[in-house]
Design an enzyme around this catalytic site. Structure first.
Site, PDB file in Angstrom:
ATOM      1  CG  HIS A 178      -0.518   0.324   2.511  1.00 18.30           C
ATOM      2  ND1 HIS A 178      -0.395   1.608   2.972  1.00 18.30           N
ATOM      3  CD2 HIS A 178      -0.133  -0.469   3.531  1.00 18.30           C
ATOM      4  CE1 HIS A 178       0.033   1.589   4.226  1.00 18.30           C
ATOM      5  NE2 HIS A 178       0.214   0.340   4.594  1.00 18.30           N
ATOM      6  CG  ASP A 196       2.053   1.591   8.042  1.00 18.38           C
ATOM      7  OD1 ASP A 196       1.754   1.095   6.955  1.00 18.38           O
ATOM      8  OD2 ASP A 196       1.232   1.778   8.959  1.00 18.38           O
ATOM      9  CD  GLU A 230      -3.063  -1.131   5.019  1.00 15.91           C
ATOM     10  OE1 GLU A 230      -2.892  -2.125   5.724  1.00 15.91           O
ATOM     11  OE2 GLU A 230      -2.861   0.022   5.436  1.00 15.91           O
ATOM     12  CD  GLU A 231      -2.240   2.639   7.084  1.00 16.09           C
ATOM     13  OE1 GLU A 231      -2.901   2.028   7.941  1.00 16.09           O
ATOM     14  OE2 GLU A 231      -1.008   2.557   6.995  1.00 16.09           O
ATOM     15  CG  ASP A 258       1.652  -2.938   5.277  1.00 14.33           C
ATOM     16  OD1 ASP A 258       2.331  -1.915   5.461  1.00 14.33           O
ATOM     17  OD2 ASP A 258       0.431  -2.990   5.503  1.00 14.33           O
ATOM     18  CG  HIS A 332      -0.881   4.160  11.817  1.00 13.37           C
ATOM     19  ND1 HIS A 332      -1.957   3.353  12.046  1.00 13.37           N
ATOM     20  CD2 HIS A 332      -0.247   3.620  10.752  1.00 13.37           C
ATOM     21  CE1 HIS A 332      -1.970   2.353  11.172  1.00 13.37           C
ATOM     22  NE2 HIS A 332      -0.937   2.500  10.373  1.00 13.37           N
TER      23      HIS A 332
HETATM   24 ZN   LIG Z   1      -0.545   1.638   8.595  1.00 13.01          ZN
END
Ligand SMILES: [Zn+2]
Ligand SMILES: *[C@@H]1O[C@H](CO)[C@@H](O)[C@H](O)[C@H]1NC(C)=O
Ligand SMILES: *[C@@H]1O[C@H](CO)[C@@H](O)[C@H](O)[C@H]1NC(C)=O
Ligand SMILES: *[C@@H]1O[C@H](CO)[C@@H](O)[C@H](O)[C@H]1NC(C)=O
Ligand SMILES: *[C@@H]1O[C@H](CO)[C@@H](O)[C@H](O)[C@H]1NC(C)=O
Length: 366
Positions: A178, A196, A230-231, A258, A332
């Site tokens: 992603h 990420d 994706e998130e 990922d 994140h």
């Molecule tokens: Zn993530």
């Protein structure tokens, strides 16, 4: 050779949802947080509350996953031994950590790659240009497509190296990652997402670059996917897996990359995730680590809806998932930055990825 097509998957998907018209009109989404529960209609604030507490989820609003039974998944093309060591070893020497760092440096310097932010569109266009440049001088046939989604401004990207064998070219090997990022505390906040998942995106890109530079021509077709959104519930990958299922595309194996970048000193290990994946692909991944990587592997699990491999598993395709063994503690958050990524480790995932596509891209000749 390169070619850019824009494929619109839009309206049909949304229209195909038989229930929940009122909820959809009210801007709600059908969100599933575990295998067992049927899903709940949630508004944007409720979805953000999940993101904030790192609860994985799948947005199933547009999806009605087929009932997959054991034996339904086609695993015939997945090898049980390594057969192309000399080809793979020749390619492994071509991976370039400086180039990997350059990509992650730029990709994580966008303020955010959140799928509905202006920077999420900018970062996607930059990624597209990188992919196009990568295949410009390929000796075989390669294309790049953008997949336009109904849900947002960020497109997914699919590059394809067409197989040279007229029969086998209909059998597709996929590696994907992603491209979006997120900040747990809101759409408008900084989200460098270096680990990420800029690092997964670069594993897929570096694999493509090395294959092109090595002049490698597969018999089966290899696709390179960079998913949007994706998130927010695996939405880009699910849309693409749904189309492939509808069109009965013969996907013979898929690996999702990922968060490969968070390295703990003294732990030179690749996590092989064993839940919501296909067992045969997972066994092959262990063989590939043993055969082509300096690192060793350990078994891990990551739960329901943890990343895009789940979309392919849900639609009945054989998928696997290797990743870092301990998730980035600042995932994140702004602290998931360039400095926190272990690039030697990312390069190990590129080696695994190269092994996967080469070993998968033709039947054995033993
Ligand atoms: Zn993530
Ligand atoms: C590796 O990549 C960097 C950055 O793109 C480039 O300057 C360098 O020449 C590459 N090294 C090799 C050996 O190709
Ligand atoms: C991100 O978006 C903002 C606002 O639209 C813009 O000013 C900025 O230049 C963009 N680019 C990056 C790399 O963040
Ligand atoms: C590329 O496509 C052309 C035209 O279809 C074909 O003649 C050629 O054999 C293809 N090359 C490979 C390596 O598949
Ligand atoms: C990893 O999982 C596989 C499949 O369940 C199992 O066969 C193997 O023994 C496990 N290996 C280790 C070291 O845990």
């Amino acid at each position: 050779m390169k070619l850019v097509l824009v494929v619109s998957l839009g309206v049909a998907l949304v229209a195909s949802c038989p229930f929940g018209d009122e909820e959809i009109k009210a801007g709600k989404r059908l969100i599933k947080t575990s295998f067992e529960e049927p899903g709940q209609w949630m508004d944007e604030d409720e979805i953000w509350a999940l993101i904030m507490k790192h609860q994985n989820f799948i947005d199933i609003t547009d999806h009605n996953f087929p009932d997959i039974k054991e034996g339904d998944v086609n695993v015939q093309a997945i090898p049980t031994t390594l057969r192309f060591q000399s080809t793979v070893n020749g390619l492994l020497g071509r991976t370039n950590i400086t180039r990997i760092q350059d990509f992650v440096g730029t990709f994580s310097s966008y303020f955010s790659r959140y799928y509905q932010s202006p920077n999420g569109t900018e970062s996607q266009r930059w990624l597209l240009s990188q992919v196009q440049d990568s295949i410009a001088n390929y000796v075989g046939n390669a294309t790049v497509n953008e997949v336009v989604h109904p849900f947002g401004v960020q497109n997914s990207i699919i590059a394809r190296i067409t197989g040279s064998d007229p029969t086998l070219r209909g059998e597709i090997v996929i590696i994907g990652a992603h491209q979006d990022s997120v900040n747990t505390f809101g759409a408008l906040l900084a989200a460098p997402g270096a680990d990420d998942n800029a690092s997964g995106s670069v594993v897929v890109l570096e694999t493509l670059r090395v294959l092109v530079e090595g002049g490698y021509i597969p018999k089966r077709t290899i696709e390179f996917h960079w998913y949007a959104a994706e998130e927010v519930g695996l939405r880009g990958s699910a849309a693409i897996a749904q189309i492939y299922n509808t069109n009965r595309v013969n996907v013979v194996g898929m690996v999702n990359f990922d968060v490969p970048g968070y390295h703990i000193a003294g732990r030179d290990e690749i996590g092989i995730y064993t839940d919501h994946v296909n067992a045969e692909v997972t066994t092959l991944l262990r063989l590939l680590v043993d055969g082509y990587c300096t690192y060793t592997w350990i078994n891990k699990t990551c739960g329901y809806g943890c990343s895009d491999h789940a979309s392919w598993t849900n639609y009945g395709f054989p998928a696997g998932f290797p990743a870092e063994t301990v998730f980035h503690p600042l995932m994140h958050r702004p602290g998931d930055n360039f400095e926190s990524v272990g690039f030697t480790q990312v390069n190990e995932f590129v080696k695994l990825s190269l092994g996967f596509v080469v070993e998968m891209s033709e039947p054995g000749s033993l």
